[in-house]
Design an enzyme around this catalytic site. Sequence first.
Site, PDB file in Angstrom:
ATOM      1  N   HIS A   1     -24.306 -59.170 -40.246  1.00 30.46           N
ATOM      2  CA  HIS A   1     -23.386 -59.449 -41.350  1.00 30.46           C
ATOM      3  C   HIS A   1     -23.648 -58.537 -42.544  1.00 30.46           C
ATOM      4  CE1 HIS A   1     -26.652 -61.266 -43.636  1.00 30.46           C
ATOM      5  NE2 HIS A   1     -27.042 -61.832 -42.502  1.00 30.46           N
TER       6      HIS A   1
ATOM      7  N   GLU B   1     -28.417 -67.910 -37.505  1.00 27.33           N
ATOM      8  CA  GLU B   1     -29.732 -67.333 -37.795  1.00 27.33           C
ATOM      9  C   GLU B   1     -30.852 -68.324 -37.497  1.00 27.33           C
ATOM     10  OE1 GLU B   1     -31.754 -65.074 -37.764  1.00 27.33           O
ATOM     11  OE2 GLU B   1     -31.500 -63.886 -39.586  1.00 27.33           O
TER      12      GLU B   1
END
Length: 249
Positions: A8, A81
């Site tokens: 990201h 994550e």
Amino acid sequence: MRIVLLRHGETDRNTADLFQGQADLPLNAAGGRQAREAAEALSPGAWASVYSSPMIRAVQTASYAAEHLRTPHHVLDGLRERHLGDLDGRHRATFGRQHPDALRRLLDDLDHAPAGGETGRAVLSRSARALVDIARAERGSGGAVLVVTHGGVLNLLARALTGGASGHRPLVATCAAACLDVEWPPDGGPHAVLRADGVAARDCEPDVLPRALPGGPSVALEDLVTEAPDAAPTTAPHPDPDTERALLP
């Protein structure tokens, strides 16, 4: 088929060198620019689908790509994550100076979990399971697949796909990518070959990075799945267009 793993764009915690983990923070202004530029460099027609972690920074990054490419955007929970527990929000460099052995274990020991967090092996297992699900869903789709995830996830997968699931690797930069080619042996599940790491997503398109180039070993993705999931993997549709626009910085 080609799967491209993209980290990201930047967040304020990335800029401040803070552990981020599963803190659900949006892109900052620089991260929004990174995501737009990465998306606009991609070639419409070369991509079949976009997948992302459900965390807002990944959803925002993927939304730019899906809008530019005019492809579906799916959210897959296994791509989130690593949960860092008590480390969340702490300054990485300071923690490393004060607790070098603990930082080494966090980065190098797949079976270590910070207090309240996940082991690296658990993250590798669930993210590999997500890739298996994506490979099965997109088999025969005829285009590359963009998968927006996180630095910790990408690092663990890249280490495993180079034949060494231990040993520290530096985190890939925000909005940098790893290129995988997925192969299907006659009587087996998907195998992945890492073709490139730490490159722009555009550089993973087939006209730029042909399949004929050598890569790492062919790794059975299902062999990386070592833990039973808490629940069945879920793929959810992306929010409606009005919600999507509201998410973008």
